[in-house]
Design a protein around this motif. Sequence first.
Motif, short mmCIF file in Angstrom:
data_model
loop_
_atom_site.label_atom_id
_atom_site.label_comp_id
_atom_site.label_asym_id
_atom_site.label_seq_id
_atom_site.Cartn_x
_atom_site.Cartn_y
_atom_site.Cartn_z
N MET A 27 9.34 2.48 2.08
CA MET A 27 9.73 1.14 2.47
C MET A 27 10.37 1.13 3.85
SD MET A 27 11.17 -0.42 -1.05
CE MET A 27 10.73 0.61 -2.43
N ARG A 51 -3.64 -0.07 9.12
CA ARG A 51 -2.22 0.22 9.35
C ARG A 51 -2.14 1.54 10.08
NH1 ARG A 51 1.61 1.01 4.35
NH2 ARG A 51 0.78 -1.02 3.78
N GLN A 58 -4.67 3.25 6.25
CA GLN A 58 -5.41 2.44 5.29
C GLN A 58 -5.75 1.10 5.93
OE1 GLN A 58 -1.99 1.78 2.30
NE2 GLN A 58 -2.89 -0.25 2.58
N ALA A 66 -7.87 -3.23 2.11
CA ALA A 66 -8.31 -2.93 0.74
C ALA A 66 -7.32 -1.97 0.06
CB ALA A 66 -9.70 -2.31 0.75
N GLY A 67 -6.72 -1.07 0.82
CA GLY A 67 -5.75 -0.13 0.27
C GLY A 67 -6.38 1.19 -0.14
N VAL A 68 -5.54 2.21 -0.27
CA VAL A 68 -6.00 3.59 -0.49
C VAL A 68 -6.87 3.70 -1.75
CG1 VAL A 68 -5.27 5.97 -0.86
CG2 VAL A 68 -3.98 4.53 0.71
N LEU A 69 -6.40 3.07 -2.83
CA LEU A 69 -7.12 3.19 -4.11
C LEU A 69 -8.55 2.65 -4.02
CD1 LEU A 69 -5.86 4.23 -6.79
CD2 LEU A 69 -5.60 1.84 -7.45
N LYS A 70 -8.68 1.44 -3.51
CA LYS A 70 -10.02 0.83 -3.42
C LYS A 70 -10.88 1.55 -2.39
CE LYS A 70 -9.10 -3.88 -5.02
NZ LYS A 70 -7.64 -4.07 -4.91
N ASP A 102 -7.36 11.84 2.29
CA ASP A 102 -6.56 12.89 1.68
C ASP A 102 -6.79 12.95 0.16
OD1 ASP A 102 -4.63 15.01 2.06
OD2 ASP A 102 -3.24 13.75 0.93
N ARG A 116 2.16 11.64 -16.36
CA ARG A 116 1.61 10.70 -15.39
C ARG A 116 2.26 10.82 -14.03
NH1 ARG A 116 0.30 5.44 -18.85
NH2 ARG A 116 -0.07 4.62 -16.77
N ALA A 117 3.30 11.63 -13.93
CA ALA A 117 4.03 11.70 -12.67
C ALA A 117 3.28 12.54 -11.65
CB ALA A 117 5.41 12.30 -12.90
N PRO A 118 2.97 11.97 -10.47
CA PRO A 118 2.38 12.78 -9.41
C PRO A 118 3.36 13.86 -8.98
CG PRO A 118 2.21 10.44 -8.89
CD PRO A 118 3.14 10.57 -10.06
N ARG A 162 4.20 16.32 -5.80
CA ARG A 162 3.87 16.39 -4.38
C ARG A 162 4.08 17.80 -3.84
NH1 ARG A 162 1.55 11.20 -3.56
NH2 ARG A 162 2.71 9.77 -4.87
N TYR A 217 -1.97 11.51 -6.68
CA TYR A 217 -2.72 10.84 -7.72
C TYR A 217 -4.19 10.88 -7.33
CZ TYR A 217 -4.25 6.99 -10.76
OH TYR A 217 -4.89 6.22 -11.69
N PRO A 224 -7.48 9.04 -7.68
CA PRO A 224 -7.99 7.75 -8.18
C PRO A 224 -9.24 7.88 -9.06
CG PRO A 224 -7.30 7.53 -5.91
CD PRO A 224 -7.26 9.00 -6.22
N HIS A 242 14.79 -3.94 0.54
CA HIS A 242 13.60 -4.68 0.11
C HIS A 242 13.50 -4.85 -1.41
CE1 HIS A 242 12.44 -4.43 4.29
NE2 HIS A 242 12.68 -3.13 4.23
N GLN A 277 3.85 -2.49 1.66
CA GLN A 277 4.09 -1.28 2.45
C GLN A 277 3.82 -0.02 1.62
OE1 GLN A 277 5.07 -0.91 5.81
NE2 GLN A 277 4.43 -3.03 5.82
N ASP A 289 -0.94 1.03 -3.24
CA ASP A 289 -1.26 1.01 -4.66
C ASP A 289 -0.29 1.87 -5.45
OD1 ASP A 289 -3.77 -0.52 -4.35
OD2 ASP A 289 -4.34 1.24 -3.18
N VAL A 331 0.97 3.89 -8.53
CA VAL A 331 0.28 4.60 -9.60
C VAL A 331 1.24 5.20 -10.63
CG1 VAL A 331 -1.74 5.13 -8.19
CG2 VAL A 331 0.17 6.74 -8.23
N PHE A 332 2.54 5.14 -10.35
CA PHE A 332 3.49 5.75 -11.28
C PHE A 332 4.86 5.09 -11.12
CE2 PHE A 332 6.87 8.93 -12.06
CZ PHE A 332 6.63 9.19 -13.40
N GLU A 375 5.83 5.60 -7.26
CA GLU A 375 4.91 6.40 -6.45
C GLU A 375 3.63 5.63 -6.21
OE1 GLU A 375 4.74 10.38 -6.38
OE2 GLU A 375 6.40 10.80 -7.75
N VAL A 380 -0.33 6.00 -4.23
CA VAL A 380 -1.30 7.08 -4.12
C VAL A 380 -0.78 8.12 -3.14
CG1 VAL A 380 -3.69 7.67 -3.57
CG2 VAL A 380 -3.16 5.45 -4.55
N LYS A 381 -0.14 7.66 -2.08
CA LYS A 381 0.19 8.54 -0.98
C LYS A 381 1.62 9.08 -1.01
CE LYS A 381 -1.15 10.44 2.92
NZ LYS A 381 -1.23 11.85 2.62
#
Lengths: 378, 119
Positions: free
Chosen positions: A1, A25, A37, A40-44, A235, A305-307, A309, A329, A331, B7, B28, B31, B33-34, B54, B56-57
């Motif tokens: 953020m 962006r 991205q 549409a965003g990373v997922l799409k 990525d 479910r937790a990514p 990193r 994650y 997709p 925010h 910002q 998507d 995901v968690f 979280e 995707v990135k």
Amino acid sequence: MSDPIGTENLLRLELHDLHVALGGRMVPFAGYEMPVQYPAGVLKEHLHTRIAAGLFDVSHMGQVILKPKKSLADLALGFEELVPVDALDLPIGRQRYGMFTDANGGILDDLMFANRGDHLFVVVNAACKAADIAHMKANLAAVAEVVPITNRALLALQGPMAEAALSRLVPGIAAMRFMDMAFLEWSGVELWVSRSGYTGEDGFEISLPNAHAKAFAEALLHEPEVQPVGLGARDSLRLEAGLCLYGHDLDQTTTPVMGNLTWAISKARRAGGEREGGFPGAAKILHELAHGTDRLRVGLRPEGRAPMREGTELYVGSDLVGSITSGGYGPSVAAPIAMGYVTAAHAKIGAKLEAELRGKRLPVTVCALPFHPTTYKR
Amino acid sequence: MKYTKDHEWLRVEGDLVVVGITEHAATQLGDVVFVELPEVETMVAEGDEVCVIESVKAASDILAPIDGEIVAVNEALVDNPALVNEDPTGAAWFFKLRLDDMSVLDDFMDEDEYAELIG
């Protein structure tokens, strides 16, 4: 953020204005302002690449021509002194994956190189390109003129509909196979096309003069299958395909054997091969090929479910056995996925480990790579 | 509705404050995901990391905007993290806080001030 990061002193891509116009962006990456991205965003963008075709601007990568001073064979033998890969027998019009190694067998960078008849064409990572060019100039002076190509953009069109979309503009691409490299033409512009990429999908990488890059990218985006895709999805796509990101999954502390890249070490360069050894770190790498290594790159599936990193530590009981080098994650897998290095004893598929995440231990299983099946046109 | 510089939005619901992230923050992040939520009946202090979110990135935290007790969490986000992108200021609330003193809310930004912050 956080608010946008300062973008002073960053290089701009030839297609910068197009990315901005498409709603990209822009973020700093390897010294460039790059689209992470689009709206549409990373997922799409990720999922679109898996079912149709994604257009990526990878012009930040280093394109280098090696012009032989005597003969191509002489150059190829010189190049083989930098990589554990067979360059001499690479046929004209074919590309191969390789890596520059250092005296300890560590990886300086991974790369693609192609035999283009009268010269070699090398594509290296953006973050390493200055060092790679210096490395080649220092070590290939006797056999090659090292010519960085700075006036051409590099676009990647990836996905199951990449062939259909690109062949409407460049019909010749349909005859290419995975890892072919060809000179083709679009509107009188010479394209350097390879059938390869970094997503696990069938697809192409196209180098063309900067002056024509915008018109060509717009023509591709005009095709109904094609959407722009940023670095974020690039990525997640490469991670699902089990492909390494230099500086994360590979670096000077990892050898090709540790990196699970033994498939890329050519027979001719291995023990008993026609040109055994002769690359930096050969003694160590050949020893590891014969006797194994203390740690290995593996695929990892977090059970929850937790990514998880990069940097997440992996344990068996109280023993630290490794850490994650790329994770997030997936997709297309619809679950968290990761890659990392673990000690050889725990590198077997199915091995149960625990990741330490925010003070909690969570189960992780060593698994086969890739996470998502590749669809190369071999 | 009140807003924090991190925010988050704060909405009074009876004697509770409902907390979520703004549309700007959701955009910002990308998507989602968690989502990991805190335990109910937890006492939190301003600035405590109470939720993990979280995309995707990337991973980020949601901080407790004020001291209070967490009295409810939105379990729907755990099963469907995408709600955060679909309806950030509605269905995708994160937790409800009980405060000792509701007047602390006066210190937060109103909608106009927040709009100015995000430009």
